[in-house]
Write an enzyme that holds these catalytic residues in place. Structure first.
Site, short mmCIF file in Angstrom:
data_model
loop_
_atom_site.label_atom_id
_atom_site.label_comp_id
_atom_site.label_asym_id
_atom_site.label_seq_id
_atom_site.Cartn_x
_atom_site.Cartn_y
_atom_site.Cartn_z
N ASP A 66 12.59 -30.50 -27.43
CA ASP A 66 13.15 -31.02 -26.18
C ASP A 66 11.95 -31.51 -25.35
O ASP A 66 10.81 -31.13 -25.61
CB ASP A 66 13.96 -29.96 -25.43
CG ASP A 66 14.88 -30.60 -24.39
OD1 ASP A 66 14.66 -31.79 -24.05
OD2 ASP A 66 15.81 -29.93 -23.89
C1 BGC Z 1 16.91 -32.66 -21.95
C2 BGC Z 1 17.38 -33.28 -23.22
C3 BGC Z 1 17.13 -34.76 -23.19
C4 BGC Z 1 15.68 -35.02 -22.95
C5 BGC Z 1 15.31 -36.48 -22.93
C6 BGC Z 1 15.50 -33.05 -21.65
O1 BGC Z 1 15.12 -32.60 -20.42
O2 BGC Z 1 17.04 -31.26 -22.00
O3 BGC Z 1 18.73 -32.99 -23.42
O4 BGC Z 1 17.57 -35.36 -24.36
O5 BGC Z 1 15.30 -34.43 -21.72
O6 BGC Z 1 15.78 -37.09 -21.79
#
Ligand code: BGC
Length: 998
Positions: free
Chosen positions: A491
């Site tokens: 993530d």
């Molecule tokens: C989120 C993800 C997301 C990623 C990219 C993160 O903060 O938890 O779900 O895909 O950011 O935007």
């Protein structure tokens, strides 16, 4: 930042030195701003592309953008583009603290000025919000964060384990180890610490008692955020060693099943790569696109690179795309076929725009925590329904050659303390082995079985080891037990240790090297801290997935339709497809759930006079990429919420604790954060109802503004359109708010046909008003995407017959959810290592209500129609010749042992539409497995049945459906015994009952 070799590998790749700048990482922030000659800095969060201007102070998720003032005194507006800022006031405060604390006069001054200017800039809240505040309508129980900003020490359990026992590679399957998994208390060698704690207990006094009030076995689960006494607080994560099993080495991709050809091609390509090229394929990098993540091309080898982008309900933060229904809306539709079509339609848009990896679907959170900020991104508070719909989504999206990133792996059930900040580690989801398999891993298993090419490891810790550095979950559960062939991506910013994460099975970091990967991974491979074969496996998995989806042939250039800055001239890449229109509309319709309809309030019959109220009826005043202060609001689903046009208004420092429960400035079609969507068009309820009023010659009155509006008593119907907002980055402060309830009651007191519509990003309680005699109908409209208004109008006027059913339980009172209502706080001795103990096991949502014999207001699976269905003729047939040994014996293929999917029994039932209107019915099958919850969803179907007609629904029950996880055997166990089989229209309306015996 320089790293000495001494720090490798013991602390991971520079793990002492902070992390990606998104989370108040002091050391990296200081490094970034501490360079001579730089008076502003940019860390870039890789999400928006808006990160490199002069005078933009960006702590990753919290950017402060200069909006005026002189060179000496800058005024900043808060570009709280990302929700960590919304809740984690700490991020904002920490920016102050860091800059004040450590940096040069120029910066120090600037921040001081910023603070002042910020307050000056605060624009009064919009009317409904002010009214709400006046009435004390916004919940005030959201814990204001007072976290200090410290450098993060990213000791993971694996890092430490490797330090202590570098040879630890065995996957211990002994019975004691299993028992330890089941009862973590048995794992503790920390008798001393525990003893100290016990001895200290009497001394903790009242504060301690307060903090302990809601404790489960060791710490509380939920609670109101009072951190209580922190005497004896654990300061060192060695306390937690041993809680997450060590599983090394990381399994290499085997190329099983349909993956053989892709695997072979990828292996061949990888053989020709230099270490540097290989590492570049595993490392997010900046690019001239609006993609959240990018992987550079290797032109020499015809590898074109990759664009990764969100994804929850369509392509986020770009133009010419559609706004699909959100996860919770899809969950409420219970429609597998429609979900598949949605996947295909969404996938096509990603493809056209050159997005290689769609960052979805979400199967975690499942919805364990009722107030969870991201529950709306997932499908349902049930692993079976979630898994089934995730599977359809993946099959749909990947059918057009776009990789799905099923997320967040695993146990990502709350936003509170989701990332480490200010000396507090991310929350640890402490999940025993049985619960892990039967609830949280279940939908991921379905995702892997469906072929999801990518899995995103999560922010939280799992059994006190970070999600992306957790060898048990990644090497063990995912890559060994489920036979996952694709790659694991972090993530955004979830990497906290390099070597440890590499060896624990993470394959790609995003959005950048985070000073722990990239060059340091090269160093680590060269000095042997990470084996080259591990690196090869990472790259093989990534490239094989690229081949598997056919992205080597004719796939649009990465990010081709994703300009970095939409205000600059760019070629139009219109991703929308005419053929998706019906699916968008049907999807929007089917996620609406009608829960009350008395005195034939609905459907409407050409009312002569109708009055409309509520802040969720019209579109927000702004839907604009580059509006002042609105850039991030648009990108992150905040135009109607507090991110909206008065962007600073909700962020007055003294009111940050008052995070509103609602989006008061307009209708919502999605929640906030990275799961939001930015369609080219929105049909608002007001627009659509106005069109109908025109056709029917209805006289319309409306007031979307006043908390206590004038109500024309001659109205034949009054529709109150309101919402319950939620966003990534914080958990909801409540499940009902006085402002909205007050508005509804005010209208209901004056209008004898009051119809209430909620756009709800999660559970919304209704007991405050629902029994009011004039409240004649209630619809949970969820988050319908762009066709919101058109869909609602079709339902209100009876063009469409409601067919959605609740994918969660609506209680009478918040207290009915008990410990599952709120996120677990950082408290007591775990104040620096927040613990969330999943001690309820599988008993979440309806399983909890069933087990505790609590009557819900509206049960899981409930929803009304304009017609009535009758159930009959239950037949349960065991499949002849199906193997019924206690344990499966099949090889591990994608998704686990192959015979887990063998059908052991089939259940059929007759469903008849006994009303006068055609409509669809969600028929549900629940099984009572011996020793398990009294009933668990194990099948559903949604036939469309014309009035008076009937049809047969068929449910296949496979081995996994009927098994329990055996923690000793480490396999799914099919028990001997009697299984209750129940079929009906909701989890508490199951007229057909039978049994199945093995
Ligand atoms: C989120 C993800 C997301 C990623 C990219 C993160 O903060 O938890 O779900 O895909 O950011 O935007």
């Amino acid at each position: 930042m320089e790293l000495t070799n001494d720090e490798l590998p013991a602390n991971g790749l520079g793990s002492r030195h902070g992390l990606w700048g998104g989370f108040g990482a002091v050391s990296s922030l200081i490094d970034a701003i501490g360079q001579p000659g730089r008076d502003s800095f940019s860390r870039g969060n890789g999400k928006t592309g808006v990160n490199s201007d002069h005078d933009v102070v960006d702590t990753g998720f919290c950017s402060l953008q200069s909006v005026g003032g002189s060179a000496e005194t800058k005024w900043f507006s808060v570009f709280r583009g990302f929700p960590d800022c919304q809740t984690s006031i700490s991020n904002y405060l920490c920016a102050n603290r860091i800059l004040k604390y450590d940096y040069t006069a120029v910066l120090q001054e600037r921040v001081v000025h910023f603070t002042v200017a910020y307050l000056k800039l605060g624009i009064p809240p919009s009317q409904p919000r002010r009214a709400a505040m006046e009435r004390d309508g916004f919940a005030r129980n959201h814990e204001p964060s007072s976290k200090a900003s410290d450098a993060l020490m990213s000791h993971t359990r694996e890092t430490a384990a490797m330090k202590r026992d570098p040879g630890a590679t065995a996957h211990d399957t002994g019975w004691f180890s299993r028992l330890q998994q089941r009862f973590p208390i048995l794992q503790k060698k920390r008798g001393k610490a525990l003893l100290t704690f016990i001895l200290l207990l009497p001394l903790l006094g009242l504060l301690g008692l307060l903090a302990l009030r809601n404790r489960g076995s060791e710490v509380s689960n939920g609670g109101d955020g009072d951190s209580g006494s922190t005497a004896g607080a654990i300061a060192d994560d060695t306390y937690f060693y041993g809680q997450s099993e060590a599983v090394y080495p990381s399994p290499t991709m085997s190329g099983t099943g349909t993956w053989t050809e892709s695997y072979n091609k990828a292996s061949a390509l990888v053989q020709n790569m230099t270490i540097e090229e290989k590492v570049s394929l595993t490392t997010g990098a900046g690019a001239n696109t609006g993609c959240a993540g990018n992987i550079p091309a290797v032109p020499r080898l015809n590898f074109t690179g990759m664009c990764l982008m969100d994804a929850g309900q369509g392509l986020r933060a770009t133009d010419f795309v559609s706004g699909w229904p959100s996860g919770i809306h899809v969950g409420a539709s219970w429609n597998k076929n429609l979900t598949r079509q949605r996947g295909i339609g969404m996938g096509g848009e990603f493809r056209t725009k050159g997005v290689n990896v769609a960052l979805g679907p979400v199967v975690g959170p499942v919805g364990r925590v009722v107030r969870g900020g991201r529950n709306w991104e997932g499908f349902a508070a049930d692993p079976y329904l979630t898994g089934a719909l995730a599977s359809e989504t993946i099959l749909g999206i990947q059918s057009v050659g776009v990789i799905t990133s099923t997320k967040h792996f695993i146990g990502n059930e709350q936003e509170t303390n989701r990332v480490p900040a200010n000396g507090i580690e991310a929350v640890s989801s402490n999940i025993d082995d049985k619960t892990m398999h039967e609830v949280y891993l279940w939908p991921f298993q379905d995702a892997v079985k469906a072929g999801s090419g990518n899995i995103m490891c999560s922010y939280n810790r799992v059994n006190n080891s970070y999600g992306c550095a957790n060898s048990k979950t990644q090497n063990g559960l995912l890559k060994t037990e489920l036979g996952f062939q694709g790659f694991v991506v972090s993530d955004w910013g979830a990497l906290h240790a390099g070597v440890a994460s590499a060896n624990a099975g993470m394959d790609m970091v995003q959005p950048n090297a985070a000073e722990l990967w990239g060059d340091n991974l090269i160093t680590a491979v060269k000095n042997g801290s990470v084996s080259e074969s591990r690196l090869d496996d990472m790259v093989t998995r990534i490239v094989a997935t690229w081949y598997q989806m056919g992205q080597d042939q004719g796939f649009p250039d990465p990010g081709v339709g994703m300009p970095q800055d939409l205000t600059k001239p760019h070629a139009i890449v219109d991703a929308r497809n005419e053929s998706s229109k019906q699916i968008l509309f049907d999807g929007a319709v089917e996620g609406h759930v009608l829960v009350k309809n008395i005195r034939s309030a609905l459907p409407l019959q050409k009312p002569k006079i109708m009055s409309l109220f509520g802040y969720s009826a019209r579109n927000p005043d702004q839907w604009n990429y580059n509006a002042t202060g609105g850039t991030s609001a648009w990108m992150f689903g905040g135009e109607s919420a507090f991110l909206g046009r008065y962007i600073t208004g909700a962020f007055d420092l003294d009111s940050l604790e008052d995070i509103p429960q609602i989006a008061p400035d307009g209708t919502i079609i999605c929640g906030g954060g990275s799961g939001a969507v930015t369609p080219a068009f929105i049909s608002s309820p007001f627009d659509a109802i106005s069109s109908r009023a025109y056709e029917d010659s209805t006289a319309l009155f409306w007031d979307f503004f006043s908390p206590e509006p004038y109500v024309n008593a001659a109205s034949e119907a009054c529709i109150v359109l309101v919402n319950a907002f939620a966003s990534e980055g914080y958990d909801r402060p409540g499940t009902h708010d006085d402002f909205t309830d007050g508005l509804i009651k005010h209208v209901a007191d004056r209008c004898n046909n009051t119809i209430v519509v909620f756009h709800n990003a999660g559970v919304r309680l209704v007991d405050q008003f629902v029994d009011h005699p004039n409240v004649t109908a209630v619809i949970f409209a969820h988050l319908p995407g762009q066709d919101s208004g058109r869909a609602l109008a079709a339902l209100l006027y009876g063009d469409s017959n409601p067919s959605g059913k609740l994918p969660y339980t609506v209680a009478h009172n918040e207290s009915d959810y008990e410990a599952l209502l709120k996120p677990s706080p950082a408290e007591g001795i775990f104040v620096k290592f927040p613990q969330s103990n999943f001690t309820e096991g599988a008993y979440i949502d309806y399983r909890h209500f069933d087990a505790k014999n609590i009557t819900p207001r509206y049960e899981f699976g409930f929803g009304l129609s304009y017609t009535t269905f009758n159930y009959s003729s239950l037949e349960i047939t065991k499949r002849e010749g199906a193997g019924t040994s206690s344990y499966p014996v099949g090889d591990i293929v994608e998704g686990g042992q192959s015979d887990l999917w063998d059908v052991l029994a089939t259940v059929t039932a007759r469903v008849q539409n006994v009303g006068e209107v055609d409509g669809a019915e969600v028929a549900q099958l629940y099984v009572g497995i011996p020793g398990a919850p009294v009933r668990q969803l194990r099948g559903f179907d949604k036939p469309f049945i014309n009035a008076t007609q009937s049809t047969t629904v068929t449910f296949d029950l496979n081995r996994r459906d009927l098994s329990v996880w055996d923690v000793v055997a480490q396999k799914w166990l099919l028990q001997n015994g009697t299984y209750d089989i129940n079929v009906g229209g909701s989890s508490r309306n199951l007229p057909l009952q039978g049994t199945l015996t093995f």
